[in-house]
Design an enzyme around this catalytic site. Structure first.
Site, mmCIF file in Angstrom:
data_model
loop_
_atom_site.group_PDB
_atom_site.id
_atom_site.type_symbol
_atom_site.label_atom_id
_atom_site.label_comp_id
_atom_site.label_asym_id
_atom_site.label_seq_id
_atom_site.Cartn_x
_atom_site.Cartn_y
_atom_site.Cartn_z
ATOM 1 N N GLY A 12 -87.738 -8.001 18.190
ATOM 2 C CA GLY A 12 -87.239 -8.369 16.862
ATOM 3 C C GLY A 12 -86.972 -9.855 16.745
ATOM 4 O O GLY A 12 -85.939 -10.264 16.194
ATOM 5 N N SER A 14 -88.674 -12.252 15.059
ATOM 6 C CA SER A 14 -89.277 -12.999 13.944
ATOM 7 C C SER A 14 -88.211 -13.635 13.051
ATOM 8 O O SER A 14 -88.533 -14.428 12.170
ATOM 9 C CB SER A 14 -90.183 -12.083 13.115
ATOM 10 O OG SER A 14 -89.425 -11.046 12.548
ATOM 11 N N ASP A 63 -93.276 -1.238 16.978
ATOM 12 C CA ASP A 63 -92.055 -0.540 16.581
ATOM 13 C C ASP A 63 -91.423 -0.042 17.879
ATOM 14 O O ASP A 63 -91.964 0.866 18.529
ATOM 15 C CB ASP A 63 -92.417 0.636 15.655
ATOM 16 C CG ASP A 63 -91.198 1.452 15.247
ATOM 17 O OD1 ASP A 63 -90.128 1.310 15.892
ATOM 18 O OD2 ASP A 63 -91.317 2.244 14.295
ATOM 19 N N SER A 142 -72.637 -4.999 20.004
ATOM 20 C CA SER A 142 -71.895 -5.527 18.855
ATOM 21 C C SER A 142 -70.421 -5.221 19.077
ATOM 22 O O SER A 142 -70.083 -4.245 19.772
ATOM 23 C CB SER A 142 -72.373 -4.824 17.579
ATOM 24 O OG SER A 142 -71.478 -5.078 16.520
ATOM 25 N N TYR A 156 -74.569 3.058 13.203
ATOM 26 C CA TYR A 156 -74.791 1.760 13.861
ATOM 27 C C TYR A 156 -73.736 1.560 14.959
ATOM 28 O O TYR A 156 -74.065 1.183 16.086
ATOM 29 C CB TYR A 156 -74.687 0.656 12.810
ATOM 30 C CG TYR A 156 -74.825 -0.756 13.341
ATOM 31 C CD1 TYR A 156 -76.079 -1.338 13.515
ATOM 32 C CD2 TYR A 156 -73.699 -1.523 13.654
ATOM 33 C CE1 TYR A 156 -76.205 -2.632 13.997
ATOM 34 C CE2 TYR A 156 -73.810 -2.812 14.131
ATOM 35 C CZ TYR A 156 -75.074 -3.371 14.295
ATOM 36 O OH TYR A 156 -75.197 -4.657 14.775
ATOM 37 N N ALA A 158 -72.018 3.792 16.570
ATOM 38 C CA ALA A 158 -72.286 4.713 17.696
ATOM 39 C C ALA A 158 -73.455 4.198 18.532
ATOM 40 O O ALA A 158 -73.419 4.236 19.760
ATOM 41 C CB ALA A 158 -72.590 6.108 17.157
ATOM 42 N N LYS A 160 -74.421 1.137 18.953
ATOM 43 C CA LYS A 160 -74.040 -0.071 19.714
ATOM 44 C C LYS A 160 -73.080 0.271 20.867
ATOM 45 O O LYS A 160 -73.060 -0.425 21.886
ATOM 46 C CB LYS A 160 -73.424 -1.111 18.777
ATOM 47 C CG LYS A 160 -74.447 -1.687 17.793
ATOM 48 C CD LYS A 160 -75.558 -2.424 18.510
ATOM 49 C CE LYS A 160 -76.590 -3.002 17.580
ATOM 50 N NZ LYS A 160 -77.644 -3.739 18.294
HETATM 51 P P1 NAD Z 1 -81.928 -9.326 11.633
HETATM 52 O O1 NAD Z 1 -81.968 -8.171 10.709
HETATM 53 O O2 NAD Z 1 -82.109 -10.691 11.103
HETATM 54 O O3 NAD Z 1 -82.970 -9.126 12.825
HETATM 55 C C1 NAD Z 1 -83.278 -7.868 13.367
HETATM 56 C C2 NAD Z 1 -84.720 -7.898 13.800
HETATM 57 O O4 NAD Z 1 -85.071 -6.631 14.363
HETATM 58 C C3 NAD Z 1 -85.684 -8.144 12.637
HETATM 59 O O5 NAD Z 1 -86.619 -9.135 12.991
HETATM 60 C C4 NAD Z 1 -86.371 -6.797 12.454
HETATM 61 O O6 NAD Z 1 -87.691 -6.878 11.971
HETATM 62 C C5 NAD Z 1 -86.352 -6.284 13.884
HETATM 63 N N1 NAD Z 1 -86.577 -4.843 13.943
HETATM 64 C C6 NAD Z 1 -85.990 -3.881 13.191
HETATM 65 N N2 NAD Z 1 -86.498 -2.683 13.505
HETATM 66 C C7 NAD Z 1 -87.419 -2.877 14.464
HETATM 67 C C8 NAD Z 1 -88.280 -2.027 15.193
HETATM 68 N N3 NAD Z 1 -88.296 -0.707 14.974
HETATM 69 N N4 NAD Z 1 -89.107 -2.570 16.115
HETATM 70 C C9 NAD Z 1 -89.120 -3.905 16.340
HETATM 71 N N5 NAD Z 1 -88.310 -4.768 15.687
HETATM 72 C C10 NAD Z 1 -87.483 -4.257 14.756
HETATM 73 O O7 NAD Z 1 -80.524 -9.197 12.359
HETATM 74 P P2 NAD Z 1 -79.782 -10.060 13.468
HETATM 75 O O8 NAD Z 1 -78.446 -10.308 12.944
HETATM 76 O O9 NAD Z 1 -80.607 -11.173 13.945
HETATM 77 O O10 NAD Z 1 -79.653 -8.921 14.581
HETATM 78 C C11 NAD Z 1 -80.156 -9.037 15.891
HETATM 79 C C12 NAD Z 1 -79.363 -8.082 16.782
HETATM 80 O O11 NAD Z 1 -78.001 -8.489 16.808
HETATM 81 C C13 NAD Z 1 -79.362 -6.651 16.273
HETATM 82 O O12 NAD Z 1 -79.438 -5.756 17.372
HETATM 83 C C14 NAD Z 1 -78.006 -6.522 15.616
HETATM 84 O O13 NAD Z 1 -77.556 -5.201 15.588
HETATM 85 C C15 NAD Z 1 -77.168 -7.402 16.518
HETATM 86 N N6 NAD Z 1 -75.925 -7.872 15.924
HETATM 87 C C16 NAD Z 1 -75.933 -8.563 14.745
HETATM 88 C C17 NAD Z 1 -74.719 -8.989 14.196
HETATM 89 C C18 NAD Z 1 -74.644 -9.729 12.895
HETATM 90 O O14 NAD Z 1 -73.529 -9.883 12.363
HETATM 91 N N7 NAD Z 1 -75.734 -10.199 12.353
HETATM 92 C C19 NAD Z 1 -73.518 -8.700 14.876
HETATM 93 C C20 NAD Z 1 -73.568 -8.010 16.062
HETATM 94 C C21 NAD Z 1 -74.765 -7.597 16.594
#
Ligand code: NAD
Length: 246
Positions: A12, A14, A63, A142, A156, A158, A160
């Protein structure tokens, strides 16, 4: 350079935290596999950016919840770069839906991506790492795994929490050749949070000691720590990066 010639697969990547980690890893000398789900254009733009930095990168669509796609991604990455040294299990999804409106399909999709996807990537990437000298796995959990910020994200939260136990189980299974650790970020300023209401964001910001959401680059630095030799005696650990929170 802390990751000179290391090969890093970041799921993920991108956008958001994954993108920040991909660029930071490249600056530290790593060759990066940019995994994406649907954002092809953005993924290839990151590959170009990494090449400009002077490192190597490829983009692979996968995926992570689909076993056959994960096997193909890991095999493809291994063919191109000759192995995988670092896996960052970053990809994740969240559906904010009131608890009593949550349906089984959403629940399953969240658990499939956030937990099963993490398991599949860890399983198949670690097989490759074990064929060489070992490696590092960094999971993105998280603070939702530990505290409830909103019951609207019950599945979500659960998933994490599951990532934390998965981190500890893989750390035990894969030691001493592979170290497995997790970051538990608090609120991060990424697209994942773009639909939160202004009031909710203000309320949460007030509770953070540092009075702001993290930048994705600040989470990437913690990921880099676990990926580097600086964390040579750490495995099975969870690092909270939340700016301090009640
Ligand atoms: P984001 O939504 O910007 O990025 C998530 C990425 O995962 C995206 O590029 C999406 O295309 C990719 N993705 C989703 N489903 C997918 C799949 N089936 N296969 C491959 N890729 C897939 O979010 P982010 O904030 O950059 O999150 C990154 C990680 O950090 C996540 O695991 C999220 O749960 C975790 N996180 C985020 C926060 C926050 O506040 N943003 C806090 C704690 C943890």
């Amino acid at each position: 350079m802390r990751l000179k010639n290391k090969i890093a697969l970041i799921t993920g990547s991108s956008r958001g935290i994954g993108k920040a980690a991909a660029l930071l890893f490249a600056k530290e000398g790593a060759k990066v596999i940019v995994n994406y789900f649907s954002s092809e254009k953005e993924a290839f733009a990151i590959v170009d950016e990494i090449k400009k930095i002077g490192s190597e990168a490829i983009a692979i669509k996968c995926d992570i919840s689909k076993e056959n796609e994960v096997i193909e991604m890991v095999n493809h990455a291994t063919e191109i770069f000759g192995g995988i040294d670092i896996l960052v299990n970053n990809a994740g999804i969240v559906y904010d839906v009131p608890l009593f409106e949550r349906n089984v399909e959403q629940w399953r999709r969240t658990l499939d991506v956030n937990l099963l996807g993490n398991f599949l990537c860890s399983k198949y990437a670690s097989e490759q790492m074990l064929k060489k000298t070992g490696g590092k796995i960094i999971n993105i959990s998280s603070t939702n795994a530990i505290n409830s910020f909103s019951p609207d994200a019950i599945d979500y939260d659960a998933s994490k929490a599951g990532v934390i136990t998965l981190t500890k189980d893989f750390a035990k299974e894969l030691a001493p050749k592979i170290q497995v650790n997790a970051i538990a970020p608090g609120w991060v300023d990424t697209d994942m949070n773009k639909d939160l209401s202004k009031e909710f964001v203000e309320d949460e910001t007030r509770k953070i000691y540092l009075k702001r959401f993290a930048l994705p680059e600040e989470i990437a630095k913690a990921i880099l720590f676990f990926a580097s030799d600086d964390a040579s005696y750490i495995t099975g650990s969870i690092l909270v990066v939340d700016g301090g929170h009640d």
